[in-house]
Design a protein around this motif. Structure first.
Motif, PDB file in Angstrom:
ATOM      1  N   GLU A 292       0.832  -1.204   0.000  1.00 12.80           N
ATOM      2  CA  GLU A 292       0.000   0.000   0.000  1.00 12.80           C
ATOM      3  C   GLU A 292       0.871   1.261   0.000  1.00 12.80           C
ATOM      4  OE1 GLU A 292      -2.727   0.160   3.217  1.00 12.80           O
ATOM      5  OE2 GLU A 292      -3.372  -1.914   2.962  1.00 12.80           O
ATOM      6  N   PHE A 293       1.836   1.272   0.922  1.00 11.12           N
ATOM      7  CA  PHE A 293       2.693   2.451   1.064  1.00 11.12           C
ATOM      8  C   PHE A 293       3.484   2.690  -0.217  1.00 11.12           C
ATOM      9  CE2 PHE A 293       6.631   4.437   2.993  1.00 11.12           C
ATOM     10  CZ  PHE A 293       6.052   5.689   3.130  1.00 11.12           C
ATOM     11  N   LYS A 294       3.932   1.632  -0.850  1.00  5.58           N
ATOM     12  CA  LYS A 294       4.673   1.743  -2.113  1.00  5.58           C
ATOM     13  C   LYS A 294       3.813   2.410  -3.183  1.00  5.58           C
ATOM     14  CE  LYS A 294       7.018  -1.160  -5.550  1.00  5.58           C
ATOM     15  NZ  LYS A 294       7.381  -2.568  -5.896  1.00  5.58           N
ATOM     16  N   TYR A 295       2.523   2.088  -3.178  1.00  8.60           N
ATOM     17  CA  TYR A 295       1.607   2.667  -4.160  1.00  8.60           C
ATOM     18  C   TYR A 295       1.490   4.190  -3.984  1.00  8.60           C
ATOM     19  CZ  TYR A 295      -2.836   3.878  -6.390  1.00  8.60           C
ATOM     20  OH  TYR A 295      -3.802   4.484  -7.138  1.00  8.60           O
ATOM     21  N   TYR A 296       1.426   4.644  -2.740  1.00  2.23           N
ATOM     22  CA  TYR A 296       1.220   6.072  -2.481  1.00  2.23           C
ATOM     23  C   TYR A 296       2.518   6.880  -2.559  1.00  2.23           C
ATOM     24  CZ  TYR A 296      -3.546   5.051  -1.047  1.00  2.23           C
ATOM     25  OH  TYR A 296      -4.846   4.662  -1.047  1.00  2.23           O
ATOM     26  N   CYS A 297       3.623   6.347  -2.061  1.00  2.00           N
ATOM     27  CA  CYS A 297       4.854   7.145  -1.969  1.00  2.00           C
ATOM     28  C   CYS A 297       5.684   7.102  -3.235  1.00  2.00           C
ATOM     29  CB  CYS A 297       5.704   6.688  -0.779  1.00  2.00           C
ATOM     30  SG  CYS A 297       6.516   5.100  -1.004  1.00  2.00           S
ATOM     31  N   GLY A 298       5.493   6.059  -4.067  1.00  2.00           N
ATOM     32  CA  GLY A 298       6.274   5.968  -5.285  1.00  2.00           C
ATOM     33  C   GLY A 298       7.703   5.517  -5.024  1.00  2.00           C
ATOM     34  N   ARG A 299       8.476   5.480  -6.089  1.00  2.00           N
ATOM     35  CA  ARG A 299       9.839   4.948  -5.989  1.00  2.00           C
ATOM     36  C   ARG A 299      10.766   5.868  -5.211  1.00  2.00           C
ATOM     37  NH1 ARG A 299      14.170   5.769  -9.232  1.00  2.00           N
ATOM     38  NH2 ARG A 299      12.866   6.977 -10.665  1.00  2.00           N
ATOM     39  N   ASP A 300      10.566   7.185  -5.294  1.00  2.00           N
ATOM     40  CA  ASP A 300      11.528   8.126  -4.710  1.00  2.00           C
ATOM     41  C   ASP A 300      11.491   8.172  -3.185  1.00  2.00           C
ATOM     42  OD1 ASP A 300      12.676   9.258  -7.144  1.00  2.00           O
ATOM     43  OD2 ASP A 300      10.644   9.999  -7.493  1.00  2.00           O
ATOM     44  N   TYR A 301      10.364   7.859  -2.575  1.00  2.00           N
ATOM     45  CA  TYR A 301      10.256   7.896  -1.111  1.00  2.00           C
ATOM     46  C   TYR A 301      10.037   6.496  -0.534  1.00  2.00           C
ATOM     47  CZ  TYR A 301       9.697  12.926  -1.726  1.00  2.00           C
ATOM     48  OH  TYR A 301       9.888  14.242  -2.058  1.00  2.00           O
ATOM     49  N   LEU A 302      10.381   5.478  -1.303  1.00  2.00           N
ATOM     50  CA  LEU A 302      10.109   4.093  -0.930  1.00  2.00           C
ATOM     51  C   LEU A 302      10.977   3.642   0.244  1.00  2.00           C
ATOM     52  CD1 LEU A 302       8.481   1.571  -1.738  1.00  2.00           C
ATOM     53  CD2 LEU A 302      10.374   0.939  -3.245  1.00  2.00           C
ATOM     54  N   CYS A 303      10.407   2.771   1.068  1.00  2.00           N
ATOM     55  CA  CYS A 303      11.166   2.133   2.163  1.00  2.00           C
ATOM     56  C   CYS A 303      10.558   0.751   2.360  1.00  2.00           C
ATOM     57  CB  CYS A 303      11.077   2.955   3.447  1.00  2.00           C
ATOM     58  SG  CYS A 303      11.970   2.227   4.843  1.00  2.00           S
ATOM     59  N   GLN A 304      11.344  -0.320   2.079  1.00  2.00           N
ATOM     60  CA  GLN A 304      10.803  -1.670   2.180  1.00  2.00           C
ATOM     61  C   GLN A 304      11.926  -2.675   2.398  1.00  2.00           C
ATOM     62  OE1 GLN A 304       8.830  -2.528  -1.525  1.00  2.00           O
ATOM     63  NE2 GLN A 304      10.698  -2.463  -2.749  1.00  2.00           N
ATOM     64  N   SER A 305      11.542  -3.943   2.606  1.00  2.00           N
ATOM     65  CA  SER A 305      12.477  -5.074   2.724  1.00  2.00           C
ATOM     66  C   SER A 305      13.468  -4.902   3.868  1.00  2.00           C
ATOM     67  CB  SER A 305      13.222  -5.288   1.402  1.00  2.00           C
ATOM     68  OG  SER A 305      12.312  -5.531   0.354  1.00  2.00           O
ATOM     69  N   GLY A 306      13.006  -4.426   5.022  1.00  2.00           N
ATOM     70  CA  GLY A 306      13.863  -4.315   6.201  1.00  2.00           C
ATOM     71  C   GLY A 306      14.599  -3.004   6.322  1.00  2.00           C
ATOM     72  N   ALA A 307      14.420  -2.082   5.360  1.00  2.00           N
ATOM     73  CA  ALA A 307      15.129  -0.794   5.411  1.00  2.00           C
ATOM     74  C   ALA A 307      14.502   0.127   6.468  1.00  2.00           C
ATOM     75  CB  ALA A 307      15.093  -0.115   4.044  1.00  2.00           C
ATOM     76  N   ILE A 308      15.263   1.156   6.866  1.00  2.00           N
ATOM     77  CA  ILE A 308      14.801   2.184   7.802  1.00  2.00           C
ATOM     78  C   ILE A 308      15.019   3.536   7.131  1.00  2.00           C
ATOM     79  CG2 ILE A 308      15.081   3.185  10.089  1.00  2.00           C
ATOM     80  CD1 ILE A 308      16.423   0.612  10.958  1.00  2.00           C
ATOM     81  N   ARG A 309      13.992   4.395   7.168  1.00  2.00           N
ATOM     82  CA  ARG A 309      14.139   5.706   6.516  1.00  2.00           C
ATOM     83  C   ARG A 309      13.674   6.817   7.448  1.00  2.00           C
ATOM     84  NH1 ARG A 309      13.212   6.819   0.092  1.00  2.00           N
ATOM     85  NH2 ARG A 309      14.276   8.847   0.049  1.00  2.00           N
ATOM     86  N   VAL A 310      14.405   7.913   7.431  1.00  2.00           N
ATOM     87  CA  VAL A 310      14.067   9.103   8.227  1.00  2.00           C
ATOM     88  C   VAL A 310      13.451  10.130   7.287  1.00  2.00           C
ATOM     89  CG1 VAL A 310      14.932  10.919   9.716  1.00  2.00           C
ATOM     90  CG2 VAL A 310      15.995   8.660   9.788  1.00  2.00           C
TER      91      VAL A 310
END
Length: 580
Positions: free
Chosen positions: A246-264
């Motif tokens: 779901e989050f990938k759909y809304y944020c797109g590739r540029d703000y993506l965070c998945q597969s165990g990553a952490i983003r600020v």
């Protein structure tokens, strides 16, 4: 001004709003009192707890000092207060200095807490807090490891107080992480891009688990991270891969965070300028987190990776030293008060001068000029206060020098006692207990014996001459090798004395937990390991399997060789096979 010798441990700045009619500043002071008195009471240190003393501290007129104690712990709390009557604004700040000796015998670590309070409306105030520590300069002792991240109890107490609200903008300050579940993707994205968001958001994405397609765990413990960055960022996490999609759909590739990553995600996201804005929101990939430690696949390894990632995020968000000068501290309060008094008096002088010029009153004009000079002198006093601060630094250096001299004096007293004891010895002892007492007195700065060793002497069959020689060589040659930092003191000891020293137990013995417990001993209320040993097998009248041994270790704290066993050989895999 930042103290270059200090380490920033934690900083926070947020708004506190009262939810009842009680005075906001007094609420804060009561929390500081509870935090300090309870903490130090556990360590046997008494702080003044009466309302009158803390009321004086609130007014910037008094100070709180710890009473003398056997632990040599020193706590000092002083404050400053300023009330701007025209604007109905209230300013208060305090500084807490805690000087605590190391329980490990290492360099003492001094802590400083600076708290600021700026009330510009009747119900709300800006609260700031910064904690720093430094290893006391000039002390010739090794430093302890960096203090691990934790949430100061003062911050925790303020957050949990139901009579106030702690917030940054519209967002409440919390010390826990928020779980994002399936269906929350759109709402979370709207929070991220909201112009009203004033806090960084940290999102921990779930690690892809091959065995479980819908739910998975996070590489970093969300609640540990939330406590580490409390009041500096809010932590969100998900264990649902449906949410990730779901989050990938809304944020797109540029703000993506998945597969165990952490983003600020920093505030004020500018999605209209993707090419530049996406670089403002940094992240750690799962690979980055794993590379924080050498990979071995164990659970302990994953925990270490999690701790290292938390340290990085804590340093970036809650230990940023560049924010130090923007926080309200006691120096700022004092400067604000001085500037207010000067500006108010200057305004009065200008008003008086305008009135008096019309009446040509030269005498009064002269008086006004003198008062102007007085104000200029007060500015000079401010400059002199800065010089006093420099003198205080010299005093700190002298305190460190005194500390080192006192430590050296203690060691000299031990040497003097040992020399005095040598004069009292008329004949050399022959009994085992007498030999031990002799070395405890004559070589008290170099060798000592544990209670377990004293008990083992009852069954000791080692000849007195061998004991004499071994104790003497351990107290002299072996101690010297350890103190000089020898990389292999046991082998060098054999080259010098011809005595074979086993550095530890055999690999087979190490597999037996009961055998290894024998090597645990205590000296000066500290646990020590006495695996190293010297074995005596060719003793007249004793069978080979009934050999004797001396077990010892070198104690870094006291700089002594400690004998933990002197008697029959302790049980090992080798002695078990011989006796069977």
């Amino acid at each position: 001004m930042t103290d270059l010798s200090s380490v920033m441990f934690y900083k926070a700045k947020f708004t506190i709003t009262r939810l009842d009619e009680k005075e906001l500043l007094w609420k804060l002071i009561l929390h500081i009192r509870e935090w300090q008195t309870v903490k130090w009471k556990r360590r046997g240190v008494q702080l003044n707890n009466d309302d009158r003393s803390w009321s004086h501290l609130k007014e910037g007129k008094g100070r709180i000092d710890s009473e003398e104690n056997d632990n040599f712990i020193e706590v000092k709390i002083n404050s400053d207060y300023f009330y701007h009557s025209e604007n109905d604004e209230e300013y208060w700040a305090c500084k807490i200095v805690e000087k605590v000796p190391s329980e490990k015998g290492l360099c003492p670590r001094d802590w400083t807490t600076e708290v600021g309070f700026e009330r510009k409306s009747i119900d709300s105030a800006e609260f700031s807090c910064v904690l720093t520590y430094r290893d006391r300069p000039g002390v010739f002792k090794p430093c302890d490891d960096p203090t691990p991240p934790s949430l100061p109890n003062l911050i925790k107490m303020l957050i949990e107080d139901t009579s106030i609200r702690c917030h940054i903008g519209a967002e409440n300050v919390i010390a826990h992480a928020s779980l994002l579940t399936s269906g929350a993707g759109e709402a979370f994205w709207k929070k991220l891009i909201s112009p009203e968001r004033s806090m960084p958001y940290i999102y921990i994405s779930p690690e892809r688990d091959e065995n479980e397609s819908q739910r998975s765990s996070c590489l970093v413990h969300p609640y540990n991270l939330a406590r580490a960055v409390c009041a500096n960022a809010k932590v969100f996490f998900s264990e649902s891969h449906d949410f990730s999609e779901e989050f990938k759909y809304y944020c797109g590739r540029d703000y993506l965070c998945q597969s165990g990553a952490i983003r600020v995600y920093r505030p004020n996201m500018d999605i209209s300028n993707l090419e530049e804005d996406k670089f403002n929101h940094r992240y750690l990939t799962a690979r980055d987190i794993f590379e924080l430690r050498d990979m071995d696949g164990s659970k302990e390894y994953r925990n270490e990776c999690s701790e290292e990632a938390i340290k990085i995020l804590r340093r970036v968000l809650a230990q940023n030293v560049s924010f130090y000068d923007t926080l309200f501290r006691i120096d700022n309060c004092m400067a604000l008060k001085r500037e207010y008094i000067r500006s108010k008096r200057y305004a009065e002088i200008r008003s008086d001068r305008d009135k008096l010029r019309s009446s040509q009153n030269e005498v009064i004009d002269e008086g006004i000029e003198r008062e102007t000079q007085l104000l200029d002198a007060q500015s000079t006093i401010s400059n002199l206060e800065e010089e006093i601060k420099a003198k205080d630094l010299k005093i700190d250096a002298l305190e460190m020098q005194f500390y080192n001299v006192k430590d050296a004096a203690r060691k000299n007293r031990e040497l003097e006692s040992a020399l005095a004891a040598r004069e009292l010895i008329k004949t050399l002892p022959n009994e085992k207990f007498e030999i031990v007492c002799y070395f405890k007195n004559i070589f008290r700065d170099a060798i000592d014996f544990t209670d377990q060793c004293n008990k083992s002497l009852k069954d000791c069959k080692i000849p007195s001459t061998s004991l004499w020689r071994t104790f003497f060589l351990l107290a002299t040659d072996m101690r010297r090798l350890f103190r000089n930092g020898s990389s292999n003191p046991c082998d060098e000891f054999k080259n010098i004395t011809g005595i074979d020293v086993a550095r530890g137990a055999s690999s087979q013995t190490r597999k037996n937990a009961d055998f290894m417990k024998q090597f645990d001993d205590y000296y000066d209320r500290r646990k020590i390991d006495i695996e190293a040993h010297i074995t005596f097998t060719n003793i007249p009248g004793l069978a080979f399997e009934d050999g004797q041994s001396i077990h010892f270790c070198y104690d870094e704290v006291s700089e002594k060789v400690i004998i933990g066993w002197c008697g029959g050989h302790l049980k090992t895999d080798g002695t078990r096979r011989l006796r069977s």
